[in-house]
Design a protein around this motif. Structure first.
Motif, PDB file in Angstrom:
ATOM      1  N   TYR A 121       0.810  -1.228   0.000  1.00 19.87           N
ATOM      2  CA  TYR A 121       0.000   0.000   0.000  1.00 19.87           C
ATOM      3  C   TYR A 121       0.843   1.278   0.000  1.00 19.87           C
ATOM      4  O   TYR A 121       0.492   2.268  -0.610  1.00 19.87           O
ATOM      5  N   LYS A 126      10.481  -3.333   0.367  1.00 24.81           N
ATOM      6  CA  LYS A 126       9.916  -4.620   0.804  1.00 24.81           C
ATOM      7  C   LYS A 126      10.891  -5.335   1.745  1.00 24.81           C
ATOM      8  O   LYS A 126      10.476  -5.998   2.696  1.00 24.81           O
ATOM      9  N   PHE A 396      -4.331  -8.589   5.839  1.00 24.38           N
ATOM     10  CA  PHE A 396      -3.597  -7.440   5.272  1.00 24.38           C
ATOM     11  C   PHE A 396      -4.517  -6.240   5.054  1.00 24.38           C
ATOM     12  O   PHE A 396      -4.055  -5.157   4.727  1.00 24.38           O
ATOM     13  N   PRO A 477       5.046 -12.635   7.428  1.00 23.91           N
ATOM     14  CA  PRO A 477       3.747 -11.994   7.187  1.00 23.91           C
ATOM     15  C   PRO A 477       2.682 -12.399   8.204  1.00 23.91           C
ATOM     16  O   PRO A 477       1.889 -11.558   8.630  1.00 23.91           O
ATOM     17  N   TYR A 481       1.480  -9.303  10.474  1.00 27.00           N
ATOM     18  CA  TYR A 481       0.143  -8.763  10.248  1.00 27.00           C
ATOM     19  C   TYR A 481      -0.838  -9.305  11.295  1.00 27.00           C
ATOM     20  O   TYR A 481      -1.780  -8.620  11.683  1.00 27.00           O
TER      21      TYR A 481
END
Ligand SMILES: Cc1cc2nc3c(=O)[nH]c(=O)nc-3n(C[C@H](O)[C@H](O)[C@H](O)COP(=O)(O)OP(=O)(O)OC[C@H]3O[C@@H](n4cnc5c(N)ncnc54)[C@H](O)[C@@H]3O)c2cc1C
Ligand SMILES: Nc1ncnc2c1ncn2[C@@H]1O[C@H](COP(=O)(O)OP(=O)(O)OP(=O)(O)O)[C@@H](O)[C@H]1O
Length: 570
Positions: A121, A126, A396, A477, A481
């Motif tokens: 976003y 990264k 996410f 991840p 998240y």
């Protein structure tokens, strides 16, 4: 106050902030010396072992997990092992299955450019420089460990879905073994690889035999509890952690680590020239990343050998696991918690290996709440991984698994003050400086800065999560998240929706302001009672605190700010 001395005293500015004050007391004058040496000594290595010590620990671990009776190799032809977030040789089932199903194994790692692009976003890098450096070290170490087992590591730069079919064709591989991932970016690549392999037609030599396509064999291997052993389908996972934990603890057992044969070799002899040789491990420059020197705090060493070394150091050498439960909420130094997470995230360390070491420690030294608590925390890691299967991409999304609709600010100046450690709250600023300098932040720190960003600042939690994605050495991840959705109050379990009061957290976890003084030299000279609220001696506070103490009230949002559009929004 408690001290766990490190082996290299000249290299150990840290002490552990333990809450159990019954442990070794550190006299005041010594603390002062440590703090002043903290400002002189640049950083501490994790693990803090010499190369010889690490090599001997690793040799001993490999010996324990090697079996001369292992005689399971009954396959033929060539199998590829596609290394992903499983950069280890010990307890690597994909590697073992490839070995068992073939006469020769080719390990491959693809340096995928998508991992060095930008976050989804807000367009942050990264992979930040510190994690990229850690990854490079993991690859160097993996290659060495594979070579010791009679193999090697082919490094290719590009997308796995382009590389793996080409390599499979060149060497005539009948299968590609890899560990299964759960989040959409990774599962999409799995689907592309599967498709790519279907286009490869391997002749079987005889005219009447049908041609073959290499098969993608995905193996589960990232968790303590195997997905297939869960007492429920992952899509029906309990939403409350305690229910999940109790259920797996009572109904499942943890599979044993895979044993290694005496050799995993050979590598295939034909076809490698066609691919252009073994390739090279990328430099930071080749990844388009500027080097960032870690000049303070902890410097983590990448790779399986360092992972085994850290476990040895924490469990056996320093005997710290027996006090883990009392120290785990610390903020400063390497010893208050295991620090296994960077190696677990890169897969250089198997959680089942940690489990077996806990059991060995309990048998040979002692078993108590602390030794169990390491497993308790590892079950959190499992939980977030399985939740990512249940909730898919919603982890996410702004509304999280519960699809909560609320208004968030994306105010760039507020976000940047948080990101750069300039909020005027020393506890926040010190944690954010530690993160950008070392790639690490304690679990306590992560909860506090998350709460501050989303509740005191009202900023879109995904900005924080993506900044963590850039910086964290242990970025994963599911855990990242998963924890952010909890912290932002949009997670699957609404009971985790908590406000962390800075005065209370500071008083409990950094009562003498030693952590903040370590990271913020400008407040080092202040008396300890002023370090958390230094007034005019420090930057002006960027926002007022919403609550003075813990509260379960809903997320406060500054509606004026929330209307502002962010420069980061894509
Ligand atoms: C906002 C936020 C973001 C986070 N992002 C990540 C992440 O990207 N990757 C990551 O590995 N952890 C993440 N965590 C969890 C936790 O902070 C780290 O795992 C822990 O600080 C790592 O230090 P350690 O290895 O010394 O942990 P220890 O306290 O020694 O715990 C042992 C192991 O248990 C696991 N563990 C402990 N706490 C948690 C937890 N809350 N969730 C999941 N696993 C846990 C980790 O694998 C850890 O290595 C996050 C937590 C928060 C609050
Ligand atoms: N391993 C990962 N690390 C970080 N983010 C991931 C990972 N895997 C998946 N995602 C994120 O999951 C999301 C993909 O979900 P989805 O297809 O719903 O996105 P999208 O439709 O592009 O999202 P949006 O509509 O919000 O832009 C993206 O935000 C993607 O970056």
């Amino acid at each position: 106050m408690v001290l766990f001395a490190s082996s290299h005293s000249s290299f150990s500015p840290f002490k552990t902030l333990a809450l159990n004050r019954k442990l070794i007391p550190v006299p005041r004058p010594l603390l002062a010396v440590m703090l002043s040496s903290a400002s002189k000594q640049p950083f501490v290595m994790v693990p803090d072992l010499t190369a010889d010590q690490t090599a001997s620990v690793s040799k001993e671990a490999f010996q324990r997990y090697t079996s001369s009776d292992l005689n399971r190799r009954n396959g033929s032809g060539v199998a590829i092992v596609w290394f992903r977030n499983d950069l280890r040789v010990l307890d690597n089932e994909a590697l073992l299955r490839a070995w068992a199903s073939s006469a020769a194994v080719l390990p491959v790692y693809c340096v995928d450019p998508r991992n060095f692009g930008t976050t989804h976003y807000f367009g942050f890098p990264k992979t930040g420089a510190i994690r990229a450096q850690f990854l490079i070290e993991c690859l160097v170490d993996l290659k060495n460990n594979l070579m010791k087992q009679g193999l090697n590591l082919l490094i290719q730069h590009g997308k796995p879905e382009e590389i793996l079919p080409t390599v499979a064709k060149a060497i005539g591989a009948h299968a590609v073994y890899a560990h299964k991932e759960t989040c959409s970016e990774e599962t999409l690549v799995e689907r592309f690889v599967h498709k790519g392999l279907q286009q490869v037609v391997l002749s079987r030599g005889l005219p009447n035999q049908k041609p073959l396509n290499p098969k993608l064999q995905l193996i589960w291997g990232s968790t303590l509890y195997h997905k297939d052993d869960l007492p429920f389908d992952a899509r029906n996972l309990p939403d409350v952690y305690t229910q999940f934990r109790k259920s797996v603890e009572s109904k499942c057992s943890i599979r044993a680590c895979c044993k290694l044969p005496l050799s995993l070799g050979p590598c295939p002899s034909d076809g490698l020239d066609e691919i252009g040789g073994w390739g090279t491990i990328p430099s930071l420059e080749q990844l388009g990343i500027h080097e960032r020197k870690c000049d303070q705090g902890m410097h983590f060493v990448g790779g399986e050998n360092a992972a085994l070394g850290r476990l040895h150091e924490y469990f056996w050498k320093k005997d710290l696991v027996k006090v883990y439960k009392e120290t785990r909420n610390g903020l400063l130094g390497p010893d208050y918690s295991t620090k296994f997470s960077p190696w677990l995230a890169s897969g250089s360390l198997s959680p089942r290996y940690v489990y077996e070491e806990v059991k060995r420690y309990e048998k040979e030294r002692l078993a108590n709440d602390s030794t169990y608590w390491v497993l308790f925390e590892l079950i959190w890691r499992d939980y977030f991984r399985f939740l990512s299967i249940k909730y898919g991409n919603s982890i996410f999304h702004i509304g999280g698994p519960r699809r909560i609709i609320s208004t968030w600010s994306q105010d760039p100046s507020l976000f940047e003050s948080w990101r750069d450690g300039r909020t005027g709250y020393p506890l926040i600023d010190a944690n954010m400086k530690e993160l950008s300098t070392t790639g690490f932040m304690s679990n306590r720190g992560r909860q506090i800065v998350c709460s501050f960003l989303v509740r005191d600042m009202g900023i879109d939690w995904r900005m924080g999560a993506e900044w963590f994605e850039t910086c964290l050495l242990d970025y994963d991840p599911c855990s990242n998240y998963g924890n952010w959705t909890y912290g932002a109050g949009v997670g699957n379990d609404p009971r985790e929706d908590r406000y962390f009061s800075i005065p209370k957290q500071a008083k409990t976890y950094d009562p003498d302001g030693e952590y903040v003084a370590y990271w913020l030299p400008e407040i080092q000279s202040l008396p300890k009672e002023r370090r958390h609220f230094p007034g005019n001696s420090y930057i002006k506070q960027i926002v007022p605190l919403k609550f003075g103490s813990t509260s379960m009230r809903p997320n406060p949002v500054n509606s004026e700010k929330s209307r502002q559009r962010s420069q980061y929004r894509r």
